[in-house]
Design an enzyme around this catalytic site. Sequence first.
Site, PDB file in Angstrom:
ATOM      1  N   LYS A 163       0.812  -1.217   0.000  1.00 54.94           N
ATOM      2  CA  LYS A 163       0.000   0.000   0.000  1.00 54.94           C
ATOM      3  C   LYS A 163       0.852   1.277   0.000  1.00 54.94           C
ATOM      4  O   LYS A 163       2.065   1.222   0.239  1.00 54.94           O
ATOM      5  CB  LYS A 163      -0.935  -0.023   1.211  1.00 54.94           C
ATOM      6  CG  LYS A 163      -2.012  -1.103   1.107  1.00 54.94           C
ATOM      7  CD  LYS A 163      -2.924  -1.043   2.321  1.00 54.94           C
ATOM      8  CE  LYS A 163      -4.062  -2.021   2.215  1.00 54.94           C
ATOM      9  NZ  LYS A 163      -4.940  -1.933   3.401  1.00 54.94           N
ATOM     10  N   TYR A 219     -12.784  -2.327  -3.422  1.00 50.49           N
ATOM     11  CA  TYR A 219     -13.408  -2.309  -2.094  1.00 50.49           C
ATOM     12  C   TYR A 219     -14.942  -2.301  -2.159  1.00 50.49           C
ATOM     13  O   TYR A 219     -15.585  -1.891  -1.200  1.00 50.49           O
ATOM     14  CB  TYR A 219     -12.922  -1.090  -1.300  1.00 50.49           C
ATOM     15  CG  TYR A 219     -11.495  -1.198  -0.827  1.00 50.49           C
ATOM     16  CD1 TYR A 219     -11.095  -2.225   0.032  1.00 50.49           C
ATOM     17  CD2 TYR A 219     -10.540  -0.274  -1.233  1.00 50.49           C
ATOM     18  CE1 TYR A 219      -9.789  -2.321   0.474  1.00 50.49           C
ATOM     19  CE2 TYR A 219      -9.229  -0.365  -0.791  1.00 50.49           C
ATOM     20  CZ  TYR A 219      -8.859  -1.391   0.063  1.00 50.49           C
ATOM     21  OH  TYR A 219      -7.555  -1.493   0.512  1.00 50.49           O
ATOM     22  N   ARG A 265      -1.824 -14.338   4.302  1.00 50.45           N
ATOM     23  CA  ARG A 265      -2.631 -13.668   5.323  1.00 50.45           C
ATOM     24  C   ARG A 265      -1.958 -13.751   6.704  1.00 50.45           C
ATOM     25  O   ARG A 265      -1.937 -12.784   7.448  1.00 50.45           O
ATOM     26  CB  ARG A 265      -4.038 -14.274   5.395  1.00 50.45           C
ATOM     27  CG  ARG A 265      -4.881 -14.111   4.160  1.00 50.45           C
ATOM     28  CD  ARG A 265      -5.542 -12.795   4.018  1.00 50.45           C
ATOM     29  NE  ARG A 265      -6.500 -12.561   5.095  1.00 50.45           N
ATOM     30  CZ  ARG A 265      -7.152 -11.438   5.239  1.00 50.45           C
ATOM     31  NH1 ARG A 265      -6.960 -10.439   4.399  1.00 50.45           N
ATOM     32  NH2 ARG A 265      -8.003 -11.267   6.222  1.00 50.45           N
ATOM     33  N   ARG A 303       2.371  -6.420   9.212  1.00 53.37           N
ATOM     34  CA  ARG A 303       1.637  -5.317   9.839  1.00 53.37           C
ATOM     35  C   ARG A 303       2.111  -5.074  11.272  1.00 53.37           C
ATOM     36  O   ARG A 303       2.124  -3.943  11.737  1.00 53.37           O
ATOM     37  CB  ARG A 303       0.144  -5.598   9.803  1.00 53.37           C
ATOM     38  CG  ARG A 303      -0.435  -5.524   8.391  1.00 53.37           C
ATOM     39  CD  ARG A 303      -1.887  -5.920   8.389  1.00 53.37           C
ATOM     40  NE  ARG A 303      -2.476  -5.822   7.066  1.00 53.37           N
ATOM     41  CZ  ARG A 303      -3.417  -6.632   6.616  1.00 53.37           C
ATOM     42  NH1 ARG A 303      -3.901  -7.598   7.394  1.00 53.37           N
ATOM     43  NH2 ARG A 303      -3.914  -6.475   5.411  1.00 53.37           N
ATOM     44  N   ASN A 314      -1.834   0.127   7.428  1.00 52.22           N
ATOM     45  CA  ASN A 314      -1.460  -1.270   7.657  1.00 52.22           C
ATOM     46  C   ASN A 314      -0.594  -1.871   6.555  1.00 52.22           C
ATOM     47  O   ASN A 314      -0.443  -3.072   6.478  1.00 52.22           O
ATOM     48  CB  ASN A 314      -2.689  -2.121   7.946  1.00 52.22           C
ATOM     49  CG  ASN A 314      -3.653  -2.225   6.793  1.00 52.22           C
ATOM     50  OD1 ASN A 314      -3.414  -1.688   5.714  1.00 52.22           O
ATOM     51  ND2 ASN A 314      -4.757  -2.908   7.013  1.00 52.22           N
ATOM     52  N   HIS A 331      -2.164  -5.291   1.620  1.00 53.32           N
ATOM     53  CA  HIS A 331      -3.456  -5.955   1.426  1.00 53.32           C
ATOM     54  C   HIS A 331      -3.149  -7.371   0.967  1.00 53.32           C
ATOM     55  O   HIS A 331      -2.242  -7.588   0.162  1.00 53.32           O
ATOM     56  CB  HIS A 331      -4.292  -5.252   0.345  1.00 53.32           C
ATOM     57  CG  HIS A 331      -5.429  -6.095  -0.137  1.00 53.32           C
ATOM     58  ND1 HIS A 331      -6.622  -6.182   0.539  1.00 53.32           N
ATOM     59  CD2 HIS A 331      -5.544  -6.930  -1.196  1.00 53.32           C
ATOM     60  CE1 HIS A 331      -7.427  -7.019  -0.096  1.00 53.32           C
ATOM     61  NE2 HIS A 331      -6.784  -7.490  -1.150  1.00 53.32           N
ATOM     62  N   GLU A 385      -9.779 -10.220  -7.449  1.00 56.86           N
ATOM     63  CA  GLU A 385      -8.806  -9.143  -7.306  1.00 56.86           C
ATOM     64  C   GLU A 385      -7.661  -9.263  -8.314  1.00 56.86           C
ATOM     65  O   GLU A 385      -7.219  -8.256  -8.878  1.00 56.86           O
ATOM     66  CB  GLU A 385      -8.265  -9.106  -5.878  1.00 56.86           C
ATOM     67  CG  GLU A 385      -9.328  -8.685  -4.877  1.00 56.86           C
ATOM     68  CD  GLU A 385      -8.911  -8.849  -3.423  1.00 56.86           C
ATOM     69  OE1 GLU A 385      -7.797  -9.378  -3.160  1.00 56.86           O
ATOM     70  OE2 GLU A 385      -9.686  -8.444  -2.546  1.00 56.86           O
TER      71      GLU A 385
END
Length: 161
Positions: free
Chosen positions: A12, A52, A88, A105, A118, A121, A132
């Site tokens: 990000k 989103y 994840r 994170r 954070n 993604h 995505e």
Amino acid sequence: MEEVERTLVIIKPDAVVRGLIGEIISRFERKGLKIVGMKMIWINRELAEKHYEEHKGKPFFNALIEYITKAPVVVMVVEGRHAIEVVRRMAGATDPKDAAPGTIRGDYGLEIGDAIYNVIHASDSKESAEREINLYFKPEELFEYCKAADWFYKEKRKAKC
């Protein structure tokens, strides 16, 4: 043998402007995951809203859009066994204050005032990953290749390289 999965990762804007791109990418490579597509882009509002869309109408929707469109991002497709779950877990909890040390994170996420930065993604399911990936990549932008051990030792391992 478990199914090899592909998942989308976005480094990000906050991570990009803080110079964390290489550190984040290297974590995935050291884990043994394969990067099969990668590029730097500046997400526009239209693409951000598509990405989103599940959060449309929620109080934090506009803040998400503003955050992801604030500076360039690096989007990449990561491949490996259980890639979605592995990525994840490596990313850590969405809120950096809840993310364990050692996760991306947990190590790099920030909370400044009401804003949560954070840094990353990661797709949360096979369905999300597919949707995505298709938002950010054309099929010809994704590559199949063997890892070095298979490439250098293909005769001994009978790898398809």
